[in-house]
Design a protein around this motif. Sequence first.
Motif, PDB file in Angstrom:
ATOM      1  N   LEU A 151       0.805  -1.237   0.025  1.00  0.00           N
ATOM      2  CA  LEU A 151      -0.181   0.044  -0.030  1.00  0.00           C
ATOM      3  C   LEU A 151       0.919   1.111  -0.065  1.00  0.00           C
ATOM      4  CD1 LEU A 151      -3.307   0.909   1.416  1.00  0.00           C
ATOM      5  CD2 LEU A 151      -1.219   2.378   2.122  1.00  0.00           C
ATOM      6  N   ALA A 152       0.705   2.028  -0.897  1.00  0.00           N
ATOM      7  CA  ALA A 152       1.338   3.192  -1.117  1.00  0.00           C
ATOM      8  C   ALA A 152       0.255   4.442  -0.553  1.00  0.00           C
ATOM      9  CB  ALA A 152       1.729   3.636  -2.398  1.00  0.00           C
ATOM     10  N   VAL A 153       0.953   5.444   0.316  1.00  0.00           N
ATOM     11  CA  VAL A 153       0.212   6.565   0.651  1.00  0.00           C
ATOM     12  C   VAL A 153       1.065   7.841  -0.081  1.00  0.00           C
ATOM     13  CG1 VAL A 153      -0.145   8.228   2.364  1.00  0.00           C
ATOM     14  CG2 VAL A 153      -0.285   5.909   2.921  1.00  0.00           C
ATOM     15  N   LEU A 154       0.208   8.402  -0.983  1.00  0.00           N
ATOM     16  CA  LEU A 154       0.837   9.416  -1.936  1.00  0.00           C
ATOM     17  C   LEU A 154       0.235  10.656  -1.199  1.00  0.00           C
ATOM     18  CD1 LEU A 154       0.478   6.826  -3.781  1.00  0.00           C
ATOM     19  CD2 LEU A 154       0.672   8.577  -5.788  1.00  0.00           C
ATOM     20  N   ARG A 155       1.243  11.449  -0.520  1.00  0.00           N
ATOM     21  CA  ARG A 155       0.901  12.925   0.040  1.00  0.00           C
ATOM     22  C   ARG A 155       1.213  13.876  -0.989  1.00  0.00           C
ATOM     23  NH1 ARG A 155       3.773  11.605   5.920  1.00  0.00           N
ATOM     24  NH2 ARG A 155       2.110  10.303   6.713  1.00  0.00           N
ATOM     25  N   LEU A 156      -0.064  14.575  -1.362  1.00  0.00           N
ATOM     26  CA  LEU A 156       0.043  15.583  -2.448  1.00  0.00           C
ATOM     27  C   LEU A 156       0.001  17.136  -1.861  1.00  0.00           C
ATOM     28  CD1 LEU A 156      -3.421  13.938  -4.371  1.00  0.00           C
ATOM     29  CD2 LEU A 156      -0.577  13.285  -4.485  1.00  0.00           C
ATOM     30  N   SER A 157       1.028  17.733  -2.741  1.00  0.00           N
ATOM     31  CA  SER A 157       0.578  19.147  -2.467  1.00  0.00           C
ATOM     32  C   SER A 157      -0.425  19.754  -3.438  1.00  0.00           C
ATOM     33  CB  SER A 157       2.080  19.898  -3.046  1.00  0.00           C
ATOM     34  OG  SER A 157       2.898  19.298  -2.012  1.00  0.00           O
ATOM     35  N   GLY A 158      -0.524  21.337  -3.278  1.00  0.00           N
ATOM     36  CA  GLY A 158      -1.573  21.695  -3.871  1.00  0.00           C
ATOM     37  C   GLY A 158      -1.539  21.421  -5.439  1.00  0.00           C
ATOM     38  N   GLY A 207       4.651   2.166   0.770  1.00  0.00           N
ATOM     39  CA  GLY A 207       5.346   3.233   1.526  1.00  0.00           C
ATOM     40  C   GLY A 207       4.536   4.516   1.438  1.00  0.00           C
ATOM     41  N   ILE A 208       5.204   5.403   2.028  1.00  0.00           N
ATOM     42  CA  ILE A 208       4.684   7.052   1.936  1.00  0.00           C
ATOM     43  C   ILE A 208       5.499   7.663   0.954  1.00  0.00           C
ATOM     44  CG2 ILE A 208       4.111   8.814   3.601  1.00  0.00           C
ATOM     45  CD1 ILE A 208       3.960   7.010   5.841  1.00  0.00           C
ATOM     46  N   PHE A 209       4.902   8.330   0.241  1.00  0.00           N
ATOM     47  CA  PHE A 209       5.785   9.359  -0.722  1.00  0.00           C
ATOM     48  C   PHE A 209       5.086  10.649  -0.716  1.00  0.00           C
ATOM     49  CE2 PHE A 209       5.914   4.751  -1.880  1.00  0.00           C
ATOM     50  CZ  PHE A 209       7.345   4.534  -2.180  1.00  0.00           C
ATOM     51  N   ASN A 210       5.826  11.591  -0.696  1.00  0.00           N
ATOM     52  CA  ASN A 210       5.399  12.963  -1.172  1.00  0.00           C
ATOM     53  C   ASN A 210       5.403  13.183  -2.392  1.00  0.00           C
ATOM     54  OD1 ASN A 210       5.369  13.660   1.817  1.00  0.00           O
ATOM     55  ND2 ASN A 210       7.508  14.536   1.766  1.00  0.00           N
ATOM     56  N   ILE A 211       4.355  13.553  -3.073  1.00  0.00           N
ATOM     57  CA  ILE A 211       4.256  13.837  -4.430  1.00  0.00           C
ATOM     58  C   ILE A 211       4.001  15.433  -4.634  1.00  0.00           C
ATOM     59  CG2 ILE A 211       2.889  13.059  -6.601  1.00  0.00           C
ATOM     60  CD1 ILE A 211       4.212  10.935  -5.121  1.00  0.00           C
ATOM     61  N   THR A 212       5.152  16.110  -4.947  1.00  0.00           N
ATOM     62  CA  THR A 212       5.356  17.389  -4.809  1.00  0.00           C
ATOM     63  C   THR A 212       6.395  17.813  -5.765  1.00  0.00           C
ATOM     64  OG1 THR A 212       5.462  19.401  -3.250  1.00  0.00           O
ATOM     65  CG2 THR A 212       6.705  17.324  -2.837  1.00  0.00           C
ATOM     66  N   ASP A 213       6.397  19.174  -5.971  1.00  0.00           N
ATOM     67  CA  ASP A 213       7.268  19.789  -6.877  1.00  0.00           C
ATOM     68  C   ASP A 213       8.764  19.815  -6.239  1.00  0.00           C
ATOM     69  OD1 ASP A 213       6.769  22.100  -5.476  1.00  0.00           O
ATOM     70  OD2 ASP A 213       6.118  23.223  -7.254  1.00  0.00           O
ATOM     71  N   ASP A 214       9.622  20.408  -7.098  1.00  0.00           N
ATOM     72  CA  ASP A 214      11.176  20.921  -6.359  1.00  0.00           C
ATOM     73  C   ASP A 214      11.165  22.051  -5.973  1.00  0.00           C
ATOM     74  OD1 ASP A 214      11.956  18.533  -7.433  1.00  0.00           O
ATOM     75  OD2 ASP A 214      12.963  19.112  -9.138  1.00  0.00           O
ATOM     76  N   GLU A 215       9.719  23.032  -5.863  1.00  0.00           N
ATOM     77  CA  GLU A 215      10.298  24.596  -5.765  1.00  0.00           C
ATOM     78  C   GLU A 215       9.076  25.030  -4.892  1.00  0.00           C
ATOM     79  OE1 GLU A 215      11.151  28.522  -8.358  1.00  0.00           O
ATOM     80  OE2 GLU A 215      11.063  26.566  -9.420  1.00  0.00           O
ATOM     81  N   PRO A 216       9.377  24.852  -3.741  1.00  0.00           N
ATOM     82  CA  PRO A 216       8.386  25.535  -2.716  1.00  0.00           C
ATOM     83  C   PRO A 216       8.650  27.044  -3.170  1.00  0.00           C
ATOM     84  CG  PRO A 216      10.196  24.646  -1.602  1.00  0.00           C
ATOM     85  CD  PRO A 216      10.452  23.996  -2.774  1.00  0.00           C
ATOM     86  N   ALA A 217       7.382  27.798  -3.092  1.00  0.00           N
ATOM     87  CA  ALA A 217       7.751  29.538  -3.697  1.00  0.00           C
ATOM     88  C   ALA A 217       6.447  29.985  -2.788  1.00  0.00           C
ATOM     89  CB  ALA A 217       7.478  29.276  -5.001  1.00  0.00           C
ATOM     90  N   PRO A 218       6.651  31.466  -2.853  1.00  0.00           N
ATOM     91  CA  PRO A 218       5.602  32.012  -2.323  1.00  0.00           C
ATOM     92  C   PRO A 218       4.268  31.921  -3.343  1.00  0.00           C
ATOM     93  CG  PRO A 218       7.733  33.125  -2.295  1.00  0.00           C
ATOM     94  CD  PRO A 218       7.922  32.013  -2.928  1.00  0.00           C
ATOM     95  N   PRO A 219       3.075  32.095  -2.885  1.00  0.00           N
ATOM     96  CA  PRO A 219       2.040  31.943  -3.819  1.00  0.00           C
ATOM     97  C   PRO A 219       2.069  33.179  -5.022  1.00  0.00           C
ATOM     98  CG  PRO A 219       1.194  32.295  -1.648  1.00  0.00           C
ATOM     99  CD  PRO A 219       2.765  31.969  -1.608  1.00  0.00           C
ATOM    100  N   GLN A 220       2.183  34.340  -4.306  1.00  0.00           N
ATOM    101  CA  GLN A 220       2.214  35.752  -5.334  1.00  0.00           C
ATOM    102  C   GLN A 220       3.215  35.376  -6.286  1.00  0.00           C
ATOM    103  OE1 GLN A 220       3.163  35.512  -2.204  1.00  0.00           O
ATOM    104  NE2 GLN A 220       5.122  36.908  -1.615  1.00  0.00           N
ATOM    105  N   ASP A 221       4.234  34.747  -6.272  1.00  0.00           N
ATOM    106  CA  ASP A 221       5.285  34.687  -7.310  1.00  0.00           C
ATOM    107  C   ASP A 221       4.617  33.758  -8.411  1.00  0.00           C
ATOM    108  OD1 ASP A 221       6.719  36.048  -5.658  1.00  0.00           O
ATOM    109  OD2 ASP A 221       8.478  34.511  -5.511  1.00  0.00           O
ATOM    110  N   VAL A 222       3.876  32.768  -8.136  1.00  0.00           N
ATOM    111  CA  VAL A 222       3.167  32.176  -9.337  1.00  0.00           C
ATOM    112  C   VAL A 222       2.036  33.154  -9.937  1.00  0.00           C
ATOM    113  CG1 VAL A 222       2.046  30.057  -9.679  1.00  0.00           C
ATOM    114  CG2 VAL A 222       3.522  29.993  -7.793  1.00  0.00           C
TER     115      VAL A 222
END
Length: 303
Positions: A151-158, A207-222
């Motif tokens: 069983l894989a838990v995929l922890r998703l970002s926004g 296992g447990i896996f973070n499914i997320t990008d490489d670049e945490p960033a301020p939302p206003q920059d996006v």
Amino acid sequence: MTNRYFIFGAGYSGRAFGRLAAGEAQIDGTSRSEDKFDRLLKAGIEPYAFDGKTVADAVRLALTMTTHLVISAAPTEAGDPVLAVAREALLAETPRLRWVGYLSTVGVYGDHGGAWVDETSECRPVSRRSTLRVAAERDWIGFGHERGVPLAVLRLSGIYGPGRNAFVNLEKGTARRLVKPGQVFNRIHVADIAGALKHLSRSATGGIFNITDDEPAPPQDVIAYAAKRMGIEPPPEIPFETAQISPMARSFYGENKRVSNLAVKAAGYRFAFPNYHAALDAMWAADDWRGEGEADAASPMSA
């Protein structure tokens, strides 16, 4: 043996997986509303009704042929809606089951003051919805052990992608550049959720896996980057303290962390869109950013 997937809660992410994998496997998926069946069919998914109260005979029959199970249903105060009504069927009536994937959220980590977190970090959820996710993860991990399958838990970002992104928000006039000093978020393009699901399921990796990008960033920059790509002026910056936003959106800003994705990379997955620049550039170039009715209920952090 032909792979056959069953998705409980085939929404935005589930449909992306259907489009990716439908040519290689049979994909079944549920919706609470038959009005959405056509959307599932267009994504290559055979639709089934599941209301969280009973397991229809048609669903039971499909489960007997299921090799890979994907859960994309939010828990409630009563617990996980799938386990609540289908646990016994999933334990006793799934002879071909080889793998389970549970879609969760990086919200389970709570607030870490902007520090990096990985799958070994403490879960200290802030919101009630994330507390319920922690409990649901635990219950599904227990199910995997009891059933004897990975069983894989995929922890998703926004989540963002076609129909759910900063371009759409700018076009609608709903994009806002809220500024909270030091605040960052990770994101994930829906194509990488589908890709990670396909990769982990084909190798039956648990296992447990973070499914997320490489670049945490301020939302206003996006928002600013998307506006630049569109050739328009970005909306003005608004101090977070004075912003009029929903309680749910405000709760997201109460959690600040940088989320590592090294575990899923170590498992062999390579991201199609490692950061929002690459994803927005690709959607703009392909002119598919509006999507085709794909938005569903977007997260406040989908920008």
